[in-house]
Write an enzyme that holds these catalytic residues in place. Structure first.
Site, PDB file in Angstrom:
ATOM      1  N   SER A   1     -23.303 -23.893  47.784  1.00  0.00           N
ATOM      2  CA  SER A   1     -22.748 -22.595  48.184  1.00  0.00           C
ATOM      3  C   SER A   1     -23.819 -21.524  48.392  1.00  0.00           C
ATOM      4  CB  SER A   1     -21.682 -22.139  47.179  1.00  0.00           C
ATOM      5  OG  SER A   1     -20.613 -23.076  47.149  1.00  0.00           O
TER       6      SER A   1
ATOM      7  N   ASN B   1     -27.977 -29.304  56.060  1.00  0.00           N
ATOM      8  CA  ASN B   1     -27.333 -30.615  55.982  1.00  0.00           C
ATOM      9  C   ASN B   1     -25.977 -30.474  56.657  1.00  0.00           C
ATOM     10  OD1 ASN B   1     -26.117 -33.003  55.348  1.00  0.00           O
ATOM     11  ND2 ASN B   1     -25.991 -32.632  53.131  1.00  0.00           N
TER      12      ASN B   1
ATOM     13  N   GLU C   1     -28.849 -29.831  43.296  1.00  0.00           N
ATOM     14  CA  GLU C   1     -27.522 -29.430  43.762  1.00  0.00           C
ATOM     15  C   GLU C   1     -26.495 -29.731  42.677  1.00  0.00           C
ATOM     16  OE1 GLU C   1     -27.312 -29.373  48.391  1.00  0.00           O
ATOM     17  OE2 GLU C   1     -26.775 -31.346  47.694  1.00  0.00           O
TER      18      GLU C   1
ATOM     19  N   HIS D   1     -27.888 -37.616  48.005  1.00  0.00           N
ATOM     20  CA  HIS D   1     -26.916 -36.513  47.978  1.00  0.00           C
ATOM     21  C   HIS D   1     -25.722 -36.919  47.118  1.00  0.00           C
ATOM     22  CE1 HIS D   1     -23.948 -33.582  49.247  1.00  0.00           C
ATOM     23  NE2 HIS D   1     -24.966 -32.833  49.647  1.00  0.00           N
TER      24      HIS D   1
HETATM   25  P1  13P Z   1     -22.489 -26.161  50.607  1.00  0.00           P
HETATM   26  O1  13P Z   1     -23.634 -25.281  51.031  1.00  0.00           O
HETATM   27  O2  13P Z   1     -21.395 -26.233  51.642  1.00  0.00           O
HETATM   28  O3  13P Z   1     -22.004 -25.857  49.228  1.00  0.00           O
HETATM   29  O4  13P Z   1     -23.074 -27.669  50.546  1.00  0.00           O
HETATM   30  C1  13P Z   1     -24.223 -27.892  49.822  1.00  0.00           C
HETATM   31  C2  13P Z   1     -24.705 -29.250  50.160  1.00  0.00           C
HETATM   32  O5  13P Z   1     -24.075 -30.242  49.826  1.00  0.00           O
HETATM   33  C3  13P Z   1     -25.942 -29.365  50.946  1.00  0.00           C
HETATM   34  O6  13P Z   1     -26.439 -30.658  50.894  1.00  0.00           O
END
Ligand code: 13P
Length: 242
Positions: free
Chosen positions: A205, A8, A160, A88
């Site tokens: 992350s 993403n 997430e 998201h």
């Molecule tokens: P990071 O991998 O930068 O933490 O972002 C996760 C994310 O929001 C993917 O959609």
């Protein structure tokens, strides 16, 4: 199940940066893990032309018509697009999207033949007050309400935790697995024929140095990746190609 890594890119990368990434990535990508990319919508054609599965980061609940500024799932499918990320946490936080309003987008995108990566996740106060599974359950039930089981094969869920996105804090593999197992149970109750086959991705992350442990968990079928998907070398490493 083949592991799936979804990049993403959020609102990052200009056209040249997209193309440079794709050239470097495609020179080394072996295909042992599936790799999908959602760039800014302006550049989806570059991803489609590279042969990688290309996605949007949002789409309209409407198919076409007088909806200024919206992007149509139907048009995207016609131009060779494959998937859309919906729900998201940044869209929930900054653009007032709710699981109820997302339900219409999920159904439209699936009806138009796109794969949908539907995102769920709790905030830190919700986790600290032991509401994680309640929140995730609600987000699943409202966002997927009234969805036909026939479309479930095109559904992917991304867990997430909001507190792990872009913060460098990853849910521990055990914390993630606990929520993924819950999601798997809910999906199996809702879609008896497909629940076991729906991919459940972890996001927040994900990095080359923690990916193997996360993907080693029973119900973690891949990752939805922000920061570490922006560098071709890092995304290659996530895909198992050093
Ligand atoms: P990071 O991998 O930068 O933490 O972002 C996760 C994310 O929001 C993917 O959609």
């Amino acid at each position: 199940m083949t592991k799936l890594l979804v990049a993403n890119w959020k609102m990052n990368k200009n056209g040249k940066e997209c193309q440079d990434f794709l050239d470097t990535f495609m020179a080394k990508y072996s295909g042992q893990r599936a790799a999908w990319i959602a760039p800014q919508s302006l550049y989806v054609k570059l991803v489609i032309n590279s042969g990688i599965m290309a996605g949007l980061q949002n789409c309209s609940e409407f198919v076409s018509g007088a909806y200024t500024g919206e992007v149509s799932a139907k048009t995207f499918k016609e131009m060779g697009g494959h998937f859309v990320i919906l729900g998201h946490s940044e869209r929930r936080q900054y653009f007032q999207e709710t699981s109820k309003s997302l339900n219409a987008k999920v159904k439209t995108a699936l009806k138009e033949g796109l794969k949908v990566v539907y995102c769920v996740g709790e905030t830190l106060p919700e986790r600290d007050s032991h509401q994680t599974l309640l929140i995730i359950g609600d987000q699943l039930h409202q966002g997927l309400n009234d969805m036909s089981e026939a479309n479930a094969e095109n559904l992917i869920i991304a867990y997430e935790p909001v507190w792990a996105i872009g913060t460098g804090k990853t849910a521990s593999p055990a914390q993630a697995q606990e929520v993924h197992a819950f999601i798997r149970d809910e999906l199996t109750k809702k879609f008896p024929a497909f629940g076991q086959k729906i991919k459940i991705l972890y996001g927040g992350s994900v990095k080359p140095d923690n990916v193997e442990e996360l993907l080693g968990q029973k119900d973690i079928d891949g990752g939805l990746v922000g920061g570490a998907s922006l560098k071709a070398q890092d995304f290659l490493a996530l895909c198992g190609d050093k």
